[in-house]
Design a protein around this motif. Structure first.
Motif, PDB file in Angstrom:
ATOM      1  N   ALA A 194      -4.814   8.446  12.647  1.00 13.77           N
ATOM      2  CA  ALA A 194      -4.751   9.346  13.803  1.00 13.77           C
ATOM      3  C   ALA A 194      -5.489   8.730  14.990  1.00 13.77           C
ATOM      4  CB  ALA A 194      -5.353  10.704  13.451  1.00 13.77           C
ATOM      5  N   GLU A 195      -6.623   8.122  14.707  1.00 13.38           N
ATOM      6  CA  GLU A 195      -7.378   7.463  15.777  1.00 13.38           C
ATOM      7  C   GLU A 195      -6.555   6.333  16.393  1.00 13.38           C
ATOM      8  OE1 GLU A 195     -11.368   4.885  15.721  1.00 13.38           O
ATOM      9  OE2 GLU A 195     -11.636   6.993  15.132  1.00 13.38           O
ATOM     10  N   GLU A 196      -5.870   5.584  15.548  1.00 16.25           N
ATOM     11  CA  GLU A 196      -5.011   4.504  16.033  1.00 16.25           C
ATOM     12  C   GLU A 196      -3.894   5.057  16.910  1.00 16.25           C
ATOM     13  OE1 GLU A 196      -2.568   1.620  13.337  1.00 16.25           O
ATOM     14  OE2 GLU A 196      -4.654   0.927  13.383  1.00 16.25           O
ATOM     15  N   ARG A 202      -9.950  -2.761   8.163  1.00 14.13           N
ATOM     16  CA  ARG A 202      -8.845  -2.959   9.109  1.00 14.13           C
ATOM     17  C   ARG A 202      -7.572  -3.348   8.357  1.00 14.13           C
ATOM     18  NH1 ARG A 202      -6.470  -0.748  12.134  1.00 14.13           N
ATOM     19  NH2 ARG A 202      -4.637  -1.921  12.583  1.00 14.13           N
ATOM     20  N   GLN A 203      -7.725  -4.175   7.324  1.00 14.94           N
ATOM     21  CA  GLN A 203      -6.576  -4.576   6.505  1.00 14.94           C
ATOM     22  C   GLN A 203      -5.964  -3.357   5.806  1.00 14.94           C
ATOM     23  OE1 GLN A 203      -7.573  -6.933   3.078  1.00 14.94           O
ATOM     24  NE2 GLN A 203      -5.526  -7.835   2.960  1.00 14.94           N
ATOM     25  N   ILE A 204      -6.817  -2.477   5.313  1.00 10.33           N
ATOM     26  CA  ILE A 204      -6.335  -1.270   4.627  1.00 10.33           C
ATOM     27  C   ILE A 204      -5.578  -0.374   5.607  1.00 10.33           C
ATOM     28  CG2 ILE A 204      -7.086   0.863   3.505  1.00 10.33           C
ATOM     29  CD1 ILE A 204      -9.390  -0.892   2.249  1.00 10.33           C
ATOM     30  N   ILE A 205      -6.117  -0.189   6.798  1.00 10.45           N
ATOM     31  CA  ILE A 205      -5.436   0.656   7.788  1.00 10.45           C
ATOM     32  C   ILE A 205      -4.122   0.027   8.232  1.00 10.45           C
ATOM     33  CG2 ILE A 205      -5.612   1.658  10.116  1.00 10.45           C
ATOM     34  CD1 ILE A 205      -7.110   3.098   7.763  1.00 10.45           C
ATOM     35  N   ALA A 206      -4.107  -1.287   8.406  1.00  7.23           N
ATOM     36  CA  ALA A 206      -2.851  -1.963   8.772  1.00  7.23           C
ATOM     37  C   ALA A 206      -1.813  -1.774   7.675  1.00  7.23           C
ATOM     38  CB  ALA A 206      -3.107  -3.445   9.029  1.00  7.23           C
ATOM     39  N   ALA A 207      -2.239  -1.866   6.428  1.00  7.90           N
ATOM     40  CA  ALA A 207      -1.316  -1.671   5.307  1.00  7.90           C
ATOM     41  C   ALA A 207      -0.858  -0.212   5.239  1.00  7.90           C
ATOM     42  CB  ALA A 207      -1.978  -2.092   3.997  1.00  7.90           C
ATOM     43  N   ALA A 208      -1.773   0.723   5.487  1.00  2.52           N
ATOM     44  CA  ALA A 208      -1.411   2.144   5.486  1.00  2.52           C
ATOM     45  C   ALA A 208      -0.388   2.424   6.584  1.00  2.52           C
ATOM     46  CB  ALA A 208      -2.660   3.005   5.682  1.00  2.52           C
TER      47      ALA A 208
END
Length: 176
Positions: free
Chosen positions: A63-65, A14-20
Motif C-alpha cells: 500500500a505504501e508503494e 525490498r526483495q520480498i516486497i518486489a516479489a509480492a
C-alpha cells in the motif's frame, strides 16, 4: 555485495516486497500468500516472518508503494498541466487501471496509517489538495468520485454500452 541467486543485493525486505508485487500483479490478490511469496523469493515461509511479522505487514508495504507511485503520477500530471483537475483525474485513473490488483488491494481495505512511512499518504493527497485550493472537503469528494469510478470500471460494473468516457467527463467537470 552480490547474491548469486538474486543479483546485486537489494536487501531482503525490498526483495520480498518486489516479489509480492510481482505475484500480485501477475496472479491477483488470491495468489498473495506467505507460502507462495516465500517460494517466489526462494526461501522457506517461516523465514519471511523475520522480515514481515504477518501478511498484513506485506500488504501495508505494498500500500505504501502504491501511495508513493500514485503521488509521483499525480505530481507529474500537475507539473505537465498546473492547476488542472482533469489532468490529475486522468493520471489517477491511468495509474489505477495500469495496476488494478495493487490499487484494489490498497484501497479495498482499511489503511494501517500508523504502519506507513510518515508523510506518504499526505504526499499522495497533496496534488489534489493544491488543485482544489486547499479545501479538504472538496478534495475528498473529488477523490471519492475518481476512486468510485475507477473501482466500478475495474469490477466491470457499468452496464454494457454505457458511455464511460461521458460519465467520467461529467464527473471531472463537476470539480473543474
Amino acid at each position: 555485495m552480490t547474491d548469486p541467486a538474486t543479483g546485486p543485493a537489494i536487501g531482503r525486505p525490498r526483495q520480498i516486497i518486489a516479489a509480492a508485487r510481482a505475484l500480485l500483479e501477475d496472479e491477483g490478490p488470491e495468489a498473495l500468500t506467505m507460502r507462495r511469496l516465500a517460494d517466489r523469493v526462494g526461501i522457506k515461509a517461516p523465514s519471511l516472518y523475520k522480515h514481515f511479522p504477518d501478511k498484513s505487514c506485506v500488504v501495508t508495504a505494498l500500500a505504501e508503494e502504491m501511495l508513493q507511485e500514485s503521488a509521483e503520477a499525480l505530481e507529474a500530471a500537475e507539473r505537465a498541466a498546473p492547476g488542472s483537475f482533469p489532468a490529475l483525474a486522468a493520471a489517477y485513473r491511468a495509474y489505477a487501471l495500469a495496476h488494478p490488483h495493487l490499487y484494489l488491494l490498497t484501497t479495498g481495505r482499511p489503511l494501517d496509517r500508523a504502519a506507513l512511512a510518515p508523510g506518504v499518504e499526505a504526499a499522495a493527497a497533496a496534488p489534489i489538495l493544491r488543485v482544489v485550493g486547499g479545501d479538504e472537503h472538496r478534495a475528498r469528494a473529488a477523490w471519492a468520485f475518481a476512486h468510485g469510478m475507477v473501482v466500478l470500471e475495474l469490477h466491470g460494473r457499468f452496464p454494457p454500452g454505457a458511455d464511460l468516457k461521458a460519465a467520467w467527463d461529467t464527473g471531472v467537470e463537476a470539480f473543474t
